[in-house]
Enzyme design. Sequence first.
Site, PDB file in Angstrom:
ATOM      1  CD  GLU A  41      -2.999  -0.841   2.319  1.00 32.82           C
ATOM      2  OE1 GLU A  41      -3.517   0.266   2.549  1.00 32.82           O
ATOM      3  OE2 GLU A  41      -3.195  -1.844   3.022  1.00 32.82           O
ATOM      4  CG  HIS A  97      -3.832  -7.383   7.354  1.00 33.23           C
ATOM      5  ND1 HIS A  97      -3.226  -7.918   6.229  1.00 33.23           N
ATOM      6  CD2 HIS A  97      -5.158  -7.317   7.078  1.00 33.23           C
ATOM      7  CE1 HIS A  97      -4.153  -8.170   5.311  1.00 33.23           C
ATOM      8  NE2 HIS A  97      -5.329  -7.807   5.802  1.00 33.23           N
ATOM      9  CB  VAL A 136      -8.713   1.182  12.232  1.00 37.65           C
ATOM     10  CG1 VAL A 136     -10.206   1.069  12.453  1.00 37.65           C
ATOM     11  CG2 VAL A 136      -8.361   2.587  11.754  1.00 37.65           C
ATOM     12  CG  HIS A 140      -8.675  -8.029   9.571  1.00 37.16           C
ATOM     13  ND1 HIS A 140      -8.961  -9.250   9.019  1.00 37.16           N
ATOM     14  CD2 HIS A 140      -8.224  -7.244   8.550  1.00 37.16           C
ATOM     15  CE1 HIS A 140      -8.700  -9.224   7.719  1.00 37.16           C
ATOM     16  NE2 HIS A 140      -8.266  -8.023   7.413  1.00 37.16           N
TER      17      HIS A 140
END
Length: 278
Positions: free
Chosen positions: A104, A161, A221, A225
């Site tokens: 990203e 993640h 955040v 998930h």
Amino acid sequence: MAGCQSGKDRTKSITRNTAILVVSFGTSYNENRVLTIGAIEEDIAKAFPVYEMRRAFTSQIIIDKLKKRDGLEIDNVEEALERAVKDNVENLVVQPTLLMDGYEYMDLVNALKDYEDKFNQVIIGAPLLSSDADFDAVVKAITDKTSSYDDRQTAICFMGHGTEADFNGVYSKLQEKLKSAGFDNYYIGTVKAEPTLDDVMASLKEKGSYKRVVLEPLMVVAGGHATNDMAGDEDDSWKTILKGKGYEVECLLEGLGQVEAIRNIYVAHTQAAFDSLK
């Protein structure tokens, strides 16, 4: 002397038509967005009050969902850049709220390259975990926050993640930093890569003294998930699996963006980006 510019004059020239663009992946969890992304943006705005601060999300799915569900319109990166060009912004400081220099972040870097000739200067700040000092600061932030749980009978596990790219090594590095700093009851796992939950549970079993596990997201955040994969009631959630192993489990649905010390790192990276403006 001709050609020289005082510090005050330089500040004035940079301030004029300069803006900050804070770029986040985004979340559809409205309350946690305010507590995390919103808090980071607010702290950056307070640290640099003379500059306009703008927002962009990288997830078009989240942008579309927020618009349809809540009537909330948020720019994607290209829209934010086009808007800055239209508004005659000359110097643009882009600060991502991303965790690492991964896919990203590289996508954002590449997007900015397409706009380099449309601004006087475009500077991108570093993601959260960039330097050794960043890792040390994050270790201190997350251990300070959870110190009351560290009673030798409790394992404090952070869920990241994860990515299949080489950038995934940040999780192992953070685990190593925790161990070297003496935080032996802290563990890092990921949803999508390694270390896995199985790896974490193997470490817990090897220690053998834990009765309780505290779970918290290693994400800016506490979104989908954290709510589902970590703290959900489904059979495959971390909470359910660990309970099935006999542990008492407590879930902290708090994103990293809620931690002031974490937000301070983003502010420092924004300052470093400003320092590189000419």
